[in-house]
Scaffold this active site. Structure first.
Site, mmCIF file in Angstrom:
data_model
loop_
_atom_site.group_PDB
_atom_site.id
_atom_site.type_symbol
_atom_site.label_atom_id
_atom_site.label_comp_id
_atom_site.label_asym_id
_atom_site.label_seq_id
_atom_site.Cartn_x
_atom_site.Cartn_y
_atom_site.Cartn_z
ATOM 1 C CB CYS A 152 -23.720 7.035 2.064
ATOM 2 S SG CYS A 152 -24.809 5.999 1.291
ATOM 3 N NE ARG B 110 -18.098 6.762 4.135
ATOM 4 C CZ ARG B 110 -17.724 5.926 5.160
ATOM 5 N NH1 ARG B 110 -16.652 5.836 5.506
ATOM 6 N NH2 ARG B 110 -18.601 5.255 5.757
ATOM 7 C CD1 TRP C 34 -21.723 2.064 -3.410
ATOM 8 C CD2 TRP C 34 -23.160 1.272 -2.412
ATOM 9 N NE1 TRP C 34 -21.648 0.906 -4.168
ATOM 10 C CE2 TRP C 34 -22.597 0.247 -3.228
ATOM 11 C CE3 TRP C 34 -24.180 0.595 -1.456
ATOM 12 C CZ2 TRP C 34 -22.814 -1.218 -3.294
ATOM 13 C CZ3 TRP C 34 -24.584 -0.808 -1.559
ATOM 14 C CH2 TRP C 34 -23.830 -1.556 -2.481
ATOM 15 C CG ASN D 74 -23.139 5.844 6.039
ATOM 16 O OD1 ASN D 74 -23.595 4.710 5.117
ATOM 17 N ND2 ASN D 74 -21.946 5.721 6.752
ATOM 18 N N GLY D 75 -26.405 4.103 5.965
ATOM 19 C CA GLY D 75 -26.728 2.924 6.539
ATOM 20 C C GLY D 75 -27.873 2.322 5.956
ATOM 21 C CD GLU E 275 -5.736 -8.019 -3.380
ATOM 22 O OE1 GLU E 275 -6.840 -8.657 -2.835
ATOM 23 O OE2 GLU E 275 -5.781 -6.978 -3.305
ATOM 24 C CD GLU F 210 -11.186 -4.264 -6.044
ATOM 25 O OE1 GLU F 210 -12.082 -4.308 -5.500
ATOM 26 O OE2 GLU F 210 -10.035 -4.366 -5.619
ATOM 27 C CG HIS G 271 -9.580 -30.836 -9.952
ATOM 28 N ND1 HIS G 271 -9.744 -32.019 -10.138
ATOM 29 C CD2 HIS G 271 -8.492 -30.623 -9.403
ATOM 30 C CE1 HIS G 271 -8.792 -32.844 -9.476
ATOM 31 N NE2 HIS G 271 -8.066 -31.995 -9.154
ATOM 32 C CE LYS H 240 -9.816 2.087 0.610
ATOM 33 N NZ LYS H 240 -9.610 0.810 -0.094
HETATM 34 C C1 G6P Z 1 -14.658 -3.092 0.172
HETATM 35 C C2 G6P Z 1 -13.610 -2.407 -0.629
HETATM 36 C C3 G6P Z 1 -12.390 -3.569 -0.639
HETATM 37 C C4 G6P Z 1 -12.074 -4.128 0.736
HETATM 38 C C5 G6P Z 1 -13.547 -4.847 1.352
HETATM 39 C C6 G6P Z 1 -13.192 -5.128 2.733
HETATM 40 O O1 G6P Z 1 -15.265 -4.113 -0.884
HETATM 41 O O2 G6P Z 1 -13.742 -2.179 -1.725
HETATM 42 O O3 G6P Z 1 -11.340 -3.006 -0.905
HETATM 43 O O4 G6P Z 1 -11.101 -5.157 0.968
HETATM 44 O O5 G6P Z 1 -14.775 -3.975 1.241
HETATM 45 O O6 G6P Z 1 -13.244 -3.773 3.510
HETATM 46 P P1 G6P Z 1 -12.579 -3.579 4.877
HETATM 47 O O7 G6P Z 1 -12.283 -2.216 5.158
HETATM 48 O O8 G6P Z 1 -13.063 -4.448 5.935
HETATM 49 O O9 G6P Z 1 -11.022 -4.142 4.780
#
Ligand code: G6P
Length: 611
Positions: free
Chosen positions: A2, A27, A73, A99-100, A484, A491, A507, A606
């Site tokens: 948010c 966000r 969000w 937000n929260g 990664e 995603e 495995h 994000k």
């Molecule tokens: C969310 C984002 C990711 C990120 C993760 C951890 O899932 O979409 O891109 O890696 O949070 O976020 P941070 O800000 O703690 O790296």
């Protein structure tokens, strides 16, 4: 999660708020809303992107010099017009953006329902604003006092802004656990979840601390603690260029950020290393040098992509500095009664510096006496402020939800950390240290070269855009890269993808391999090269389609893989910085070809400020 933004001053509030919401859309973007004060307090909200809200209010009277907006969000209640913020209190005299998460919202709601309050939405935020209204009515107090008292009743995390019809020149804001920045202009103030909506207007910002309440009234800002003690705000001058938060000619932020990596990697090592004179330095480590040198164990806590950077660091630190490392998902670590001692160093990695689980893991480790070292990208973020020491990654704002340049910047900083500790502990000999420094200095140019593969990767992407599954395999330093790569693909393109250590394939995942299964194998020339060549053979024997990431000049793998992508040669320790680049591009192009919204993938945010 948010985004919130508010404005009070001499300009029209609406355009500033809408633009600010667009900047904060990374966000959360399932619905958006705005509250504006003119003759009355008006709230407009809409399911969907901020652009839909913008279209919705186009014909409305939106003039006014004070207002607030929210991009959501969803946590409580599905994304729809009603659950969108701002939320009115029952009497419609006050409104909130939040937000929260309010954890005790159900108990509070029951009490408020008994007292006759009514609710339109399923959100915890509507409970919050009714609580404020209830307190105000019962105590006949000011808005500010009612907010302050309400903060003593709520449990959870919040950044809020409250507007009241009866106080038309006033904004009341508060934070605990969710970020809130105050922008200080000439006779005007801005409030936002981060500085991006603000920097266009002013570089002077105040990062509100937890349990602080900011009241902006009659052009004056007053910050107080929850106990009503006046605070002296610390005004910081931001050094963020406006271009850094714009797309700069690229179709998506993600692509821009992928292509920024030669520069962002350089920025993350700038001033920290001069190979020529064999000199390395990192302020955060210098302060705690003895602790690092004598550490019995390093625990890395992080989430998502940052956790993958942590895994790379495990290989680096154990190899170069010979300290045992454990890499933990912050969300698991915080709830499993971990064993932590005062001799432990906890490294918290976070791009946003706001991830709720990482922050909670830090607090837990702190309470047990560990030294906390933070690696964050966002300057002034909650995690950066909660740690004992740390290093910023200096990658610049990362807007695309899928993390790219933040990952390579984190890995660069972690490489420096491992090299510095290794050299101080005497586990990394000077010649080897020097070699690594020289090679690290060459990395930005090699990343530039890897980026030239874009066209080739685009062609490969076209062949695989309709796949329904992907497997990513790697060994050693390339195992976290495989994780990664798989995360990037799932995603943003919604294709199911799994990353595996190549040897583990036998495995389980090998059962999935058939002619339909694309297998990305990261097989650069390193100590496990021979082994991974065998793994490729095993995939081929089962008709899997192999896309191999290899070192330039490899003349073995091209004979057995369907597609080969060559990255420049480098030291094994630094290879993730190069091998991840084609994987970022592959996921980007596949997602674009599938018509996905790359910068704002469904259901993701994000900055994950809720656990
Ligand atoms: C969310 C984002 C990711 C990120 C993760 C951890 O899932 O979409 O891109 O890696 O949070 O976020 P941070 O800000 O703690 O790296």
């Amino acid at each position: 999660m948010c985004g919130i933004v508010a404005y009070v001053g001499h300009r029209e509030a609406c355009p500033i708020i809408i633009k600010g919401l667009k900047r904060l859309e990374y966000r959360g973007y399932d619905s958006a809303g705005i509250a504006l004060m003119n003759e009355s307090l008006n709230v407009y909200k809409k399911k969907g992107k901020v652009s839909e809200l913008e279209a919705f209010i186009a014909e409305k009277d939106v003039h006014g010099h004070i207002g607030m907006g929210h991009t959501r969000w969803a946590t409580h209640g599905e994304p729809n017009d009603v659950n969108a913020h701002p939320h009115f209190s029952s009497s419609k005299s006050i409104a909130i953006i939040h937000n929260g998460i309010i954890e005790n919202y159900a108990a509070l709601k029951t009490l408020l329902l008994e007292k006759g309050h009514t609710f339109q939405s399923e959100t915890d935020s509507e409970v919050f604003i009714n609580l404020i209204e209830d307190i105000r009515t019962n105590n006949h107090c000011s808005l500010e006092e009612a907010v302050r008292l309400a903060l003593h009743e709520v449990v959870g995390a919040y950044a809020i802004v409250v507007l009241s019809k009866d106080d038309p020149d006033q904004l009341v804001a508060a934070r605990k656990g969710s970020p809130l920045v105050v922008g200080v202009g000439q006779g005007e103030y801005f409030l936002a979840s981060d500085a991006t909506p603000i920097i266009e207007y002013t570089s002077d910002v105040i990062y509100l601390n937890d349990h602080e309440i900011a009241v902006i009234k009659n052009g004056e800002l007053d910050i107080r603690s929850k106990e009503d003690v006046k605070q002296t705000p610390y005004v910081q001058r931001l050094e963020m260029a406006l271009e850094s938060i714009e797309k700069g000619g690229y179709e998506h932020f993600m692509l821009k950020e992928i292509f920024e990596q030669p520069r962002s990697i350089l920025d993350s090592m700038r001033g920290r290393m001069i190979a020529e004179s064999n000199h390395m330095m990192m302020g955060g480590i210098r302060e705690f040098e003895n602790k690092f040198v004598n550490a019995e164990r390093i625990i890395i806590v992080a989430c998502g992509t940052s956790w993958h950077a942590g895994l790379v660091a495990e290989y680096l630190i154990e190899d170069l500095a010979r300290i045992p490392v454990e890499v933990e998902y912050a969300s698991e670590f915080r709830y499993r009664n971990p064993i932590i001692s005062e001799k432990d160093i906890v490294i918290a990695i976070s791009q946003s510096g706001e991830t709720a689980d990482t922050l909670a893991a830090i607090e837990l480790a702190k309470s047990k006496g560990a030294t906390i070292f933070g690696i964050c990208n966002v300057v002034g973020s909650s995690i950066a402020r909660a740690t004992d020491a740390g290093a910023y990654t200096h990658a610049g704002p990362e807007i695309g939800v899928a993390s790219t340049k933040a990952f390579t910047a984190q890995v660069t900083v972690l490489t420096l950390v491992a090299m510095i500790i290794g050299s101080k502990r005497g586990t990394l000999e000077t010649t080897k240290l020097h070699e690594l420094m020289v090679e690290l200095e060459n990395i930005p140019d090699k990343v530039e070269k890897a980026l030239q593969l874009d066209e080739q990767i685009q062609e490969i992407s076209a062949m695989f855009k309709d796949a329904t599954n992907f497997l990513y395999l790697g060994r050693g330093y390339n195992f976290p890269v495989a994780l990664e790569g798989a995360l990037k693909l799932k995603e943003i393109s919604y294709i199911h993808a799994e990353g595996y250590p190549a040897a583990e394939m036998k495995h389980g995942p090998i059962a999935l391999i058939d002619a339909q299964m694309p297998v990305v194998v990261i097989a650069t020339k390193d100590s496990s090269y021979e082994k991974i060549v065998s793994n490729i053979q095993e995939v081929r024997a089962r008709k899997g389609r192999v896309i191999a990431i290899v070192t330039e000049g490899d003349n073995v793998i091209p004979a057995m893989a369907d597609y080969v992508i060559e990255v420049p040669e480098t030291s094994e320790h630094l290879v993730p910085l190069l091998s991840v680049i084609p994987l970022q591009l592959l996921s980007y192009h596949i997602a674009v070809m599938r018509g996905c919204n790359v910068d704002q993938p469904r259901n993701l945010a994000k900055s994950v400020t809720v656990e």
